[in-house]
Scaffold this active site. Structure first.
Site, PDB file in Angstrom:
ATOM      1  N   LYS A 137      48.828  51.659  42.556  1.00 10.11           N
ATOM      2  CA  LYS A 137      49.559  50.578  43.786  1.00 10.11           C
ATOM      3  C   LYS A 137      49.840  51.843  45.012  1.00 10.11           C
ATOM      4  O   LYS A 137      50.565  52.374  44.185  1.00 10.11           O
ATOM      5  CB  LYS A 137      51.012  50.474  42.540  1.00 10.11           C
ATOM      6  CG  LYS A 137      52.318  49.595  43.955  1.00 10.11           C
ATOM      7  CD  LYS A 137      52.634  49.234  43.128  1.00 10.11           C
ATOM      8  CE  LYS A 137      54.526  48.114  43.862  1.00 10.11           C
ATOM      9  NZ  LYS A 137      54.240  48.479  45.427  1.00 10.11           N
ATOM     10  N   ARG A 151      50.739  46.798  53.639  1.00 12.12           N
ATOM     11  CA  ARG A 151      49.762  45.927  53.223  1.00 12.12           C
ATOM     12  C   ARG A 151      49.093  46.082  54.412  1.00 12.12           C
ATOM     13  O   ARG A 151      49.711  45.379  55.528  1.00 12.12           O
ATOM     14  CB  ARG A 151      50.696  44.949  52.412  1.00 12.12           C
ATOM     15  CG  ARG A 151      49.716  43.690  51.979  1.00 12.12           C
ATOM     16  CD  ARG A 151      49.902  42.976  50.747  1.00 12.12           C
ATOM     17  NE  ARG A 151      48.933  42.402  50.416  1.00 12.12           N
ATOM     18  CZ  ARG A 151      49.527  41.725  48.744  1.00 12.12           C
ATOM     19  NH1 ARG A 151      50.833  41.535  48.718  1.00 12.12           N
ATOM     20  NH2 ARG A 151      48.602  40.662  48.575  1.00 12.12           N
ATOM     21  N   ARG A 160      52.128  42.008  56.482  1.00 11.56           N
ATOM     22  CA  ARG A 160      52.388  41.332  55.254  1.00 11.56           C
ATOM     23  C   ARG A 160      53.465  39.389  55.404  1.00 11.56           C
ATOM     24  O   ARG A 160      53.506  38.881  54.963  1.00 11.56           O
ATOM     25  CB  ARG A 160      53.512  42.066  54.044  1.00 11.56           C
ATOM     26  CG  ARG A 160      53.753  41.599  53.310  1.00 11.56           C
ATOM     27  CD  ARG A 160      55.298  42.735  52.803  1.00 11.56           C
ATOM     28  NE  ARG A 160      56.078  42.650  51.228  1.00 11.56           N
ATOM     29  CZ  ARG A 160      56.640  41.685  50.524  1.00 11.56           C
ATOM     30  NH1 ARG A 160      57.318  41.018  51.968  1.00 11.56           N
ATOM     31  NH2 ARG A 160      57.083  41.561  50.046  1.00 11.56           N
ATOM     32  N   LYS A 181      53.760  44.303  38.155  1.00 11.10           N
ATOM     33  CA  LYS A 181      54.073  46.204  38.762  1.00 11.10           C
ATOM     34  C   LYS A 181      54.403  46.766  38.069  1.00 11.10           C
ATOM     35  O   LYS A 181      55.658  46.970  37.409  1.00 11.10           O
ATOM     36  CB  LYS A 181      54.230  46.085  40.585  1.00 11.10           C
ATOM     37  CG  LYS A 181      55.656  45.531  40.691  1.00 11.10           C
ATOM     38  CD  LYS A 181      56.357  45.454  41.510  1.00 11.10           C
ATOM     39  CE  LYS A 181      57.190  44.228  42.513  1.00 11.10           C
ATOM     40  NZ  LYS A 181      57.876  44.575  43.589  1.00 11.10           N
TER      41      LYS A 181
HETATM   42  P1  ATP Z   1      57.424  47.044  47.197  1.00 14.36           P
HETATM   43  O1  ATP Z   1      58.264  47.223  47.858  1.00 14.36           O
HETATM   44  O2  ATP Z   1      57.056  46.947  45.476  1.00 14.36           O
HETATM   45  O3  ATP Z   1      56.028  46.667  48.172  1.00 14.36           O
HETATM   46  P2  ATP Z   1      57.136  43.486  48.085  1.00 14.36           P
HETATM   47  O4  ATP Z   1      57.670  43.371  47.991  1.00 14.36           O
HETATM   48  O5  ATP Z   1      56.296  44.451  49.793  1.00 14.36           O
HETATM   49  O6  ATP Z   1      57.701  45.903  47.008  1.00 14.36           O
HETATM   50  P3  ATP Z   1      55.273  43.407  45.743  1.00 14.36           P
HETATM   51  O7  ATP Z   1      55.022  42.596  45.661  1.00 14.36           O
HETATM   52  O8  ATP Z   1      56.628  44.033  45.107  1.00 14.36           O
HETATM   53  O9  ATP Z   1      55.562  43.463  46.687  1.00 14.36           O
HETATM   54  O10 ATP Z   1      54.389  44.846  45.207  1.00 14.36           O
HETATM   55  C1  ATP Z   1      52.982  44.587  45.434  1.00 14.36           C
HETATM   56  C2  ATP Z   1      52.747  45.244  47.231  1.00 14.36           C
HETATM   57  O11 ATP Z   1      51.851  46.293  46.670  1.00 14.36           O
HETATM   58  C3  ATP Z   1      52.019  44.624  48.323  1.00 14.36           C
HETATM   59  O12 ATP Z   1      52.422  44.118  48.862  1.00 14.36           O
HETATM   60  C4  ATP Z   1      50.768  45.953  48.654  1.00 14.36           C
HETATM   61  O13 ATP Z   1      51.472  46.146  49.827  1.00 14.36           O
HETATM   62  C5  ATP Z   1      51.396  47.403  47.586  1.00 14.36           C
HETATM   63  N1  ATP Z   1      49.772  46.928  46.890  1.00 14.36           N
HETATM   64  C6  ATP Z   1      49.246  48.545  46.799  1.00 14.36           C
HETATM   65  N2  ATP Z   1      48.296  48.639  46.151  1.00 14.36           N
HETATM   66  C7  ATP Z   1      47.855  46.989  45.510  1.00 14.36           C
HETATM   67  C8  ATP Z   1      46.976  46.874  44.574  1.00 14.36           C
HETATM   68  N3  ATP Z   1      46.175  47.332  44.255  1.00 14.36           N
HETATM   69  N4  ATP Z   1      47.060  45.448  44.259  1.00 14.36           N
HETATM   70  C9  ATP Z   1      48.074  44.426  45.254  1.00 14.36           C
HETATM   71  N5  ATP Z   1      49.444  45.737  45.797  1.00 14.36           N
HETATM   72  C10 ATP Z   1      49.047  46.913  46.154  1.00 14.36           C
END
Ligand code: ATP
Length: 641
Positions: A296, A301, A317, A473
């Site tokens: 991760k 994103r 995002r 996650k």
């Molecule tokens: P966070 O605060 O954990 O980033 P979030 O609400 O933005 O939370 P989550 O679904 O919780 O999103 O976590 C996924 C995020 O992690 C994705 O939006 C992406 O930006 C990031 N990410 C990093 N590596 C990966 C991966 N290998 N696959 C998917 N997402 C990834």
């Protein structure tokens, strides 16, 4: 019954087939929707209004419905085009004053009392005596003017905006002023969630198709249900009404899945993951299924699109166009594309890396970048793109292919370019020890932890805009027992004391309830900030100061010294959640009281999230309940000891 109530809205029968939709009809529909809290009733009112719009549009006119829908969701175009409303309070007060002749101080005093500028505008209009009747407002007229306001920039734009708003207000009758002002503010506050709009559109299309035909109750119910499903899935793949509405009107809902598909250039809302607390939980959830663990990455994103003509788009995002923030990415990208790769949509993370060593750097490095007009020659930190999914390739959407297949295609059609492009590192090891080792490795390499994903069968399909159980996650923080972080909106400030008198010393935070369209207060946070960070918060929040809470902030008993326009999002960790008579978050979900955070800790500002993306009350209630469950389990275990 809803249709009858909406039909009454057809003021004086002035709404004829082929004539523009009267704004009064839309405003009255808003009024009826606002008056009920029942989701089904809101949906049927909106369905009835859309049905009237469809029935009264001239053949081939999809614009009337399109504009009506945009006004219902308070937008003027798809998210990725970036034209937004959100006019400041003082400018609106000025326009209301100019249009009604009431003084600014009277209006401000009334706003303090009412907490809703829309209401103030309506009351001001209704107490005003007018000599001649203004021409009735129409939806196209309002829509075009709102768009003009949103698009006007430059030094004379303020005066221009005031003059257009004054003109609009001058023509308002009854409840119209209330909704025009709220639209201008960027908050309609009638509880019209996007999914209500989608279901209403689907239902209206079915009712228009039925038009007088005799269908059994069962047939109608099943057609309505099926249509809502189609609409929601189509919109999650192609989130733009600009394309979906004309296709709906021209070809009908039953073929919508064929006429509207994922299209490069139109960003889709990304798939998100559910948090897990321990490797054991991952294994429980994915028992007997094949899954994969990926790093991760700690960056931002990036959904990268390449159109058939070679144009490249990078979207955030939130579907914002980030090509201007990452011109280096746009420049680098062609290097990693193999020759037979024409059009595609990649899901990836843009990560800051050290220029010489290629070491991953934390997200904070990226957040130093400006969001717009970045020049390649000025760039200090280098960005490498780590691709983890391929959603579209050479004319074909891949959402309904297994992750294993998508990953193979990704690796076949792209190539690693050191320091510019790489594939997300993965391990398909499924034992606790393997996962633990890979997690530790990921943290050592500068990542946040792991993403664990289903690898095969339909459970591994890409689910746009869903926080899915098929993606979990596993962050290093959870393993320390701290739990998932929350994204909260800063809605108030407390002035600093002692050394900190020139900055805010503490802040009031809120979560966001998307259904009720309101911010619910959750905690005060005031420890753990460095002087430097407090200064940065002062600079970011000072321009957002307001004397009163905005009408959509459900305050409870919190009493900050100053309020802010809800805009800035912070990621916050908490050790504990508790019930509170002061704060309003998740009120009514687990208890009459709200849920509040104890010992909240600031992690970072989330510039990539907008206030609407903040954590919702359901998630907070879920966290609270999980904690209570864990505590009672721990209590039981102790009892056994
Ligand atoms: P966070 O605060 O954990 O980033 P979030 O609400 O933005 O939370 P989550 O679904 O919780 O999103 O976590 C996924 C995020 O992690 C994705 O939006 C992406 O930006 C990031 N990410 C990093 N590596 C990966 C991966 N290998 N696959 C998917 N997402 C990834």
């Amino acid at each position: 019954e809803a249709l009858l109530r909406i039909a009454e809205v057809d003021i004086n029968g002035g709404w004829k087939v082929g004539s523009p939709v009267p704004y009064a009809s839309l405003a009255n529909t808003f009024s009826l929707i606002e008056a009920t809290t029942k989701r089904l009733e809101k949906t049927s009112l909106l369905t009835s209004f859309f049905l009237l719009v469809i029935q009264r549009s001239a053949k081939g006119d999809s614009n009337s419905l399109l504009q009506a829908v945009y006004l219902c969701i308070n937008r003027l175009c798809p998210d990725y085009v970036g034209v937004e409303l959100g006019i400041g309070e003082s400018l609106l007060i000025k326009a209301i004053s100019e249009s009604t002749g009431r003084s600014i101080s009277t209006l401000k005093a009334e706003l303090k009392k009412e907490g809703d500028l829309g209401l103030v505008a309506m009351n001001s209009k209704n107490s005003q005596k007018t000599l001649f009747k203004p021409k009735p407002l129409t939806v196209p007229f309002v829509f075009t003017n709102l768009r003009e306001i949103a698009q006007s920039t430059g030094h004379s734009s303020q005066a221009k905006k005031v003059s257009i708003i004054t003109k609009l207000l001058a023509a308002c009758k009854d409840v119209e002023a209330k909704y025009i002002v709220r639209s201008l503010e960027g908050k309609l506050r009638i509880g019209n969630a996007e999914r209500t709009v989608l279901v209403a559109l689907a239902h209206a299309a079915i009712l228009a198709e039925k038009d007088g035909k005799k269908w059994s109750k069962e047939k109608l119910a099943s057609r309505l249900e099926e249509a809502a499903g189609i609409m929601k899935s189509v919109y999650s793949e192609l989130p733009t009404y600009d394309l979906v509405i004309p296709a709906l009107l021209n070809h009908g809902i039953s073929t919508l899945r064929d006429t509207c598909k994922l299209t490069p250039g139109v960003p889709l809302k990304p798939m998100l993951a559910k948090p897990t607390k321990a490797i054991g939980e991952v294994l429980d959830r994915f028992e007997n299924k094949h899954f994969t663990c990926e790093y991760k990455y700690d960056g931002e994103r990036a959904q990268v699109h390449r159109l058939e003509d070679g144009t490249i788009g990078v979207f955030s995002r939130n579907s914002e166009d980030m090509s201007k923030k990452y011109p280096d990415l746009v420049e680098q990208l062609p290097h990693c594309i193999k020759p037979d790769t024409k059009s595609f949509v990649l899901d990836a993370e843009a990560v800051a890396i050290e220029k010489t060593t290629g070491k991953l750097m934390p997200f904070q490095e990226l957040s130093k970048r400006k969001r717009k007009d970045v020049k390649v020659e000025d760039i200090q930190v280098r960005v490498c793109l780590f691709a983890f999914d391929l959603l579209y390739l050479n004319g074909e959407p891949l959402l309904r292919r297994s992750l294993r297949e998508r990953r193979e295609l990704l690796r076949k059609h792209f190539q690693i370019v050191p320091g510019e492009f790489d594939f997300a590192k993965y391990s398909d090891g499924e034992s606790t020890d393997e996962i633990q080792a890979f997690l530790e490795e990921s943290v050592k390499d500068g990542c946040e932890g792991l993403m664990v994903k289903m690898l095969e069968s339909d459970a591994s399909y890409y689910e746009p805009s869903r926080r899915s159980v098929n993606w979990l996650k596993l962050k290093k923080d959870y393993l320390a027992g701290v739990g998932d972080s929350l994204d909260l909106v800063v809605v108030g400030g407390y002035y600093g004391k002692g050394k900190r008198t020139n900055v805010y010393g503490a802040f009031l935070l809120a979560c966001y309830d998307a259904d009720a369209e309101e911010y619910q207060t959750i905690c005060k946070i005031g420890t753990g900030f460095s002087e430097e960070i407090l200064q940065a918060h002062w600079d970011a929040l000072r321009p957002l100061e307001m004397q009163n809470p905005r009408g959509d902030v459900k305050v409870g008993g919190a009493k900050p010294d100053i309020w802010f326009e809800p805009k800035v999002v912070w990621e916050v960790l908490t050790a504990d959640l508790s019930l509170s008579p002061i704060y309003t978050a998740a009120q009514g979900l687990v208890d009459e009281r709200g849920v509040s955070l104890r010992f909240p800790r600031f992690i970072r500002a989330r510039d990539d999230k907008s206030a609407d993306d903040a954590t919702g009350p359901e998630q907070i209630a879920e966290m609270y309940e999980r904690q209570t469950l864990a505590q009672s389990r721990a209590g039981k275990n102790r009892g056994h000891d």
